[in-house]
Design an enzyme around this catalytic site. Structure first.
Site, PDB file in Angstrom:
ATOM      1  N   LEU A  80      -4.792 -17.159   3.963  1.00 47.40           N
ATOM      2  CA  LEU A  80      -4.301 -18.440   4.495  1.00 47.40           C
ATOM      3  C   LEU A  80      -4.319 -19.537   3.440  1.00 47.40           C
ATOM      4  O   LEU A  80      -4.784 -20.660   3.681  1.00 47.40           O
ATOM      5  CB  LEU A  80      -5.097 -18.856   5.734  1.00 47.40           C
TER       6      LEU A  80
ATOM      7  N   ARG B 189      -8.980  -3.586  -4.713  1.00 44.47           N
ATOM      8  CA  ARG B 189      -9.035  -4.507  -3.566  1.00 44.47           C
ATOM      9  C   ARG B 189     -10.191  -4.098  -2.666  1.00 44.47           C
ATOM     10  O   ARG B 189     -10.293  -2.942  -2.257  1.00 44.47           O
ATOM     11  CB  ARG B 189      -7.725  -4.510  -2.783  1.00 44.47           C
TER      12      ARG B 189
ATOM     13  N   TYR C  74      -9.252   1.394   5.501  1.00 49.27           N
ATOM     14  CA  TYR C  74      -8.604   2.643   5.114  1.00 49.27           C
ATOM     15  C   TYR C  74      -9.609   3.528   4.368  1.00 49.27           C
ATOM     16  O   TYR C  74     -10.786   3.201   4.266  1.00 49.27           O
ATOM     17  CB  TYR C  74      -7.338   2.335   4.318  1.00 49.27           C
TER      18      TYR C  74
ATOM     19  N   GLY D 179       0.741 -14.026   0.636  1.00 47.91           N
ATOM     20  CA  GLY D 179       1.434 -13.062   1.474  1.00 47.91           C
ATOM     21  C   GLY D 179       2.483 -13.725   2.340  1.00 47.91           C
ATOM     22  O   GLY D 179       3.643 -13.878   1.950  1.00 47.91           O
ATOM     23  N   ARG D 180       2.085 -14.160   3.520  1.00 48.82           N
ATOM     24  CA  ARG D 180       3.045 -14.701   4.491  1.00 48.82           C
ATOM     25  C   ARG D 180       3.822 -15.899   3.960  1.00 48.82           C
ATOM     26  O   ARG D 180       4.991 -16.083   4.293  1.00 48.82           O
ATOM     27  CB  ARG D 180       2.314 -15.077   5.790  1.00 48.82           C
TER      28      ARG D 180
ATOM     29  N   ALA E 261       0.852  -1.187   0.000  1.00 46.99           N
ATOM     30  CA  ALA E 261       0.000   0.000   0.000  1.00 46.99           C
ATOM     31  C   ALA E 261       0.889   1.238   0.000  1.00 46.99           C
ATOM     32  O   ALA E 261       1.684   1.451   0.915  1.00 46.99           O
ATOM     33  CB  ALA E 261      -0.905  -0.009   1.225  1.00 46.99           C
TER      34      ALA E 261
END
Length: 361
Positions: free
Chosen positions: A302, A231, A183, A324-325, A60
């Site tokens: 996930l 998004r 946001y 992501g992770r 972002a």
């Protein structure tokens, strides 16, 4: 080897992604205080590209200084930032990946400490600023924002368009609008953050007006061949908030406006959200968004196994999968996933001696 869906190409407008295994935008909080990306970003984003992801989406990135979450967010409001990003994007492209940027404004969740340090609001002595939002409703534990005037809203739309033009100059080939996770854009969408009584509040059409204006302004400055993503938080996970029916309705409204893909996430609007977390827990939201319109969607949440990601595509729940992770843990995980799915991937020349042979132990 056969071709899996995860490792098959996807074309949007004039752009073909070599696979559907994409890097999700992940905040690094490692820019200079002028919002300029650093060598950390070159190593981070470049490493993801070297690892084989089809799309490498930058974190972002604030369209205005006051749109940052914290002082070390990346920004795209200056020429200095453009030059720094251009260096990174050249490397990403050299690795065969596509560089993307998520344009953002933190709204009422801005002016905080670096999250790795704490979550408190910055004081003026620390460089803090007055946050803005659709309504003067504070996020949990943070000062109340100032309700935006209509003039400020118009200036913000212009800032998004200017940021998109800079992004193209910096070599980004995909632009995404961040309208999720509580946001600014999400704050306008959700009844939990927007209690305005003018043309930007109240009805569904009024609450979604700003997003439509930003889409139109960005599409006006983007080259025809550059895809535009949005998004969304599919649900606020809270009573009285934005929900999946709203998301489906918005997807139908965005279809035909110049948006090319919906990136489906959820949550982040309020601190009292009640999320049921588990492997692939947001995939049903992606499916609902995909079924609501003709727009392609990306799934997140996930998804950590190659077979799991492949099944998301086989089942028709999404057109691409963002990680992501898992990619933070293993930036070169796509090579392992390709072997598990019996697909071919081109390894960088200096790494070819380390190619997997046969099955993964």
């Amino acid at each position: 080897m056969g071709e899996s869906l995860l490792f098959s190409p996807l074309t949007l407008r004039e752009l073909t992604f070599k696979n559907r295994l994409w890097v999700a935008p992940m905040a690094q909080y490692s820019a200079t205080r002028a919002g300029v990306p650093t060598d950390w970003h070159l190593a981070h984003l470049g490493g993801m590209a070297r690892g084989g992801a089809g799309l490498v989406m930058c974190e972002a990135t604030a369209v205005l200084p006051e749109g940052r979450i914290c002082l070390t967010d990346t920004g795209i409001w200056s020429d200095e930032q453009v030059e720094a990003f251009a260096r990174i994007n050249r490397f990403v492209v050299e690795q065969g990946s596509i560089p993307g940027i998520q344009l953002a404004h933190a709204g009422r969740k801005g002016s905080t400490q670096i999250p790795t340090v704490g979550r408190d609001a910055l004081t003026s002595e620390e460089g803090g600023w007055q946050t803005v939002a659709p309504s003067a409703i504070a996020y949990h534990g943070l000062p109340a924002p100032a309700a935006m005037s209509v003039r400020q809203i118009a200036d913000t739309v212009a800032a998004y368009a200017a940021a998109a033009a800079r992004a193209v100059r910096a070599g980004f080939q995909v632009v995404e609008i961040h309208a999720a996770h509580g946001y600014l854009m999400n704050e306008f969408l959700s009844p939990l953050g927007n209690t305005r009584t003018d043309s930007y509040g109240g009805s569904f059409d009024n609450r979604t007006r700003l997003l439509h204006e930003v889409v139109a302004a960005i599409r006006e400055v983007l080259p025809e061949g550059v895809p535009l993503f949005v998004r969304l938080s599919a649900t606020d996970w809270a009573e009285g908030g934005w929900d999946i029916a709203d998301t489906a309705r918005l997807c139908r409204k965005l279809d035909g406006t110049g948006v090319d893909l919906i990136d489906v996430s959820s949550g982040g609007m309020v601190a009292h959200q009640k999320i049921t977390v588990g492997p692939g827990y947001q995939v049903p939201f992606a499916r609902a968004a995909r079924e609501a319109s003709s727009l392609p969607v990306a799934a997140v949440g996930l998804i950590t196994e190659a077979v799991q990601a492949e099944q998301v595509l086989v089942d028709g729940a999404a057109d691409a999968v963002m990680f992501g992770r898992q990619l933070l843990r293993e930036p070169h995980w796509p090579f392992r996933a390709a072997v598990e799915l019996k697909s071919e991937m081109r390894w960088p020349g200096p790494y070819r001696s380390a190619r997997y042979r046969g099955s993964i132990p």
